[in-house]
Design a protein around this motif. Structure first.
Motif, short mmCIF file in Angstrom:
data_model
loop_
_atom_site.label_atom_id
_atom_site.label_comp_id
_atom_site.label_asym_id
_atom_site.label_seq_id
_atom_site.Cartn_x
_atom_site.Cartn_y
_atom_site.Cartn_z
N THR A 142 18.10 -19.40 -19.37
CA THR A 142 18.97 -18.69 -18.45
C THR A 142 20.00 -19.21 -18.31
O THR A 142 20.86 -18.17 -18.42
CB THR A 142 18.13 -18.60 -17.03
N LYS A 159 23.69 -15.12 -15.70
CA LYS A 159 24.43 -15.82 -14.93
C LYS A 159 25.74 -17.10 -15.20
O LYS A 159 26.15 -16.73 -14.44
CB LYS A 159 23.39 -16.22 -13.38
N LEU A 187 20.45 -22.65 -10.15
CA LEU A 187 19.50 -21.86 -10.92
C LEU A 187 17.95 -21.60 -11.65
O LEU A 187 17.91 -22.40 -11.57
CB LEU A 187 20.85 -21.10 -11.90
N THR A 188 16.87 -20.42 -10.86
CA THR A 188 15.76 -20.44 -10.79
C THR A 188 16.26 -20.73 -12.78
O THR A 188 16.00 -19.81 -12.90
CB THR A 188 15.18 -20.20 -10.52
N LEU A 237 10.36 -16.27 -4.94
CA LEU A 237 12.00 -15.67 -5.84
C LEU A 237 11.29 -15.61 -7.60
O LEU A 237 10.30 -15.49 -7.85
CB LEU A 237 11.92 -17.74 -5.93
N GLN A 238 12.72 -14.91 -8.17
CA GLN A 238 11.94 -14.64 -9.89
C GLN A 238 12.75 -15.35 -10.86
O GLN A 238 13.65 -16.06 -9.67
CB GLN A 238 13.24 -13.36 -9.57
N ASN A 271 16.00 -16.88 -12.80
CA ASN A 271 17.25 -15.94 -12.97
C ASN A 271 18.22 -16.45 -11.43
O ASN A 271 18.83 -14.75 -11.62
CB ASN A 271 17.40 -15.26 -13.51
N GLU A 272 17.40 -16.47 -10.47
CA GLU A 272 17.78 -15.72 -9.41
C GLU A 272 19.13 -17.13 -9.07
O GLU A 272 18.73 -18.94 -9.05
CB GLU A 272 16.94 -16.08 -8.43
N VAL A 329 20.17 -19.88 -5.87
CA VAL A 329 19.29 -19.94 -5.17
C VAL A 329 20.46 -21.32 -4.20
O VAL A 329 20.56 -21.93 -4.68
CB VAL A 329 18.30 -19.73 -4.75
#
Ligand code: SF4
Length: 455
Positions: free
Chosen positions: A145, A192, A381-382, A409-410, A412-413, A415
């Motif tokens: 990501t 991101k 960042l996931t 969650l997904q 590219n999040e 959190v």
């Protein structure tokens, strides 16, 4: 060329190589290739090689054999640093069809008319340019990501042990506006986080724009949420970078500064551009200005002149300074470098023992650093799932985090995660809004059990 062909890619080595593979694979995608996994059948396999150590060379040769065992018809192109420095050795490996050095590796597709096996490999080895460069493609074909953004190539420092200037050529910088263009496209494509990469990025210099100007320009991109600096030579930075980190949340509080040795005698023999006190005072300044900063390094053990006392100084700086962890490399001779001619060699078993000692110190420091964040919140960042409800990712300051209640969650999040423990090399926590004390307690118990079991 036929349509419906499949191409696979494999990258050895550094982040810069990863960035370049992403750019090369974008050119294949644009030519209607299906991009496939290296373990699956492909018509063309592109191996972006590395030659920083003997092991890197050996791994590349092994991969060629593995790919051909799976499918003897796959067209094999080996490109990059190992091709540049050892094309003659690569030519002797049966089954390689194309060998391209550093200057032309981005154009690999132009050298393949049909992916048919060749009796002899074609070798493309052109002189490396010293001019500023542009890159047309946008590196969106990424397995992670985090998008690696190439801003620079080559190096003029000529450290005595390093083969990179021979593999990558002299320093040159990417045009400033071209960097901006790719960064904007990467952000628009949903990345991101951007990681600034190159060989010696701190020496960036294009029409009176320097490295810090690139950082400031990228921080202005509205859609970009995190900007990270990859490995950077310590002597090329000033404390302005820490001031920027302290005032701007977008700039990740994380630096990887290759020290290589804690001994001034060894640093001198390596032809490094600083001594150990300068390095130490720089990172101490960083830790004072940015308390949560992750400071990492590279250390070489068994450099030809390294005595027991020299090695002890590497241990001392690793132990007593704000360094959090180190990548440790056993010295190996690289053909053509100045050190390859120095007399005296450290025995392999001593190198292994020194490596083990430094590795242990590094692990303890990292664990202690991670524990500082227990009870605190980190922005993560996931990146990938690790079970039905567990996500793995990195915090702004490059702490590896396991999120235990990630079912909503997904990928590219970004959190906020409340950290409640450290186990198995991860800071473990739960998404802040879902914070639930019972869950945190349960997670903690699991970690404690794991720790007991592994003792
Ligand atoms: S700074 Fe030194 S170690 Fe780094 S790439 Fe240049 S010559 Fe090699």
């Amino acid at each position: 060329m036929k349509t419906g062909l499949r191409a696979s890619f494999y990258t050895f080595g550094c982040r810069l190589n990863q960035a370049e593979t992403a750019l090369i694979s974008t050119t294949f995608r644009a030519a209607d290739f299906e991009i496939t996994d290296i373990n699956k059948h492909a018509d063309i396999c592109v191996i972006n090689s590395c030659t920083v150590t003997e092991q890197a060379d050996a791994r590349c040769r092994r991969l060629v054999r593995q790919v051909l065992r799976r499918n003897a018809d796959t067209f094999i192109a080996v490109v990059g640093c190992y091709s540049q420095t050892a094309a003659e050795s690569l030519k002797k490996i049966p089954g390689i069809d194309l060998i391209i050095g550093s200057q032309d590796k981005m154009k690999v597709l132009q050298y393949i008319d049909e992916p048919a096996k060749r009796p002899e490999p074609v070798v493309v080895l052109n002189k490396m340019s010293r001019k500023p460069f542009t890159i047309e493609a946008t590196g969106t074909e990424l397995p992670t990501t985090r998008a690696n953004l190439k801003i620079q190539d080559g190096c003029n420092f000529m450290c005595s042990f390093c083969v990179v200037p021979f593999a990558r050529g002299r320093a040159r910088s990417r045009r400033f506006e071209d960097i901006q263009r790719e960064a904007q496209r990467l952000s628009a494509a949903g990345y991101k986080e951007i990681v600034i990469t190159g060989v010696n990025i701190g020496t960036y210099n294009f029409e009176n724009k320097f490295f810090i100007d690139v950082v400031k320009m990228l921080l202005q991109i509205p859609a970009l949420e995190r900007l990270r600096i990859s490995s950077i030579e310590p002597a090329t930075l000033t404390s302005e970078v820490f001031e920027l980190m302290a005032e701007n949340d977008k700039l990740c509080p994380h630096l990887h500064l290759p020290l290589q040795s804690g001994s001034d005698a060894v640093l001198l023999a390596m032809k490094r551009h600083y001594n150990s006190s300068e390095f130490r005072s720089f990172i101490e300044d960083g830790a004072a200005k940015v308390p949560q900063i992750m400071l990492a390094t590279d250390l070489i053990v068994g450099f030809p002149t390294e005595t027991e006392d020299d090695f002890t100084q590497s241990c001392v700086i690793m132990q007593d300074s704000p360094l959090v962890y180190a990548h440790i490399f056993n010295y190996s001779d690289r053909k053509g470098t100045a050190t390859a001619h120095i007399k005296g060699r450290v025995e392999t078993k001593i190198k292994k023992e020194r490596s083990r000692i430094l590795h242990d110190i590094s692990e303890q420091k990292k664990d202690a650093f991670y524990r500082r964040f227990v009870g605190k919140t980190l922005r993560v960042l996931t990146e990938e799932m690790d079970g039905a409800a567990t996500w793995l990712g990195y915090s702004d300051n490059y702490v590896k985090v396991r999120i235990e209640n990630g079912q909503k969650l997904q990928r590219n999040e970004l959190v906020q995660v409340e950290i409640n423990d450290v186990c198995d090399g991860f800071a473990v926590g739960i998404v802040k809004n879902d914070a639930n004390k019972a869950f945190a307690e349960a997670t903690k118990t699991t970690c404690e059990n794991t720790a007991e079991m592994s003792q």
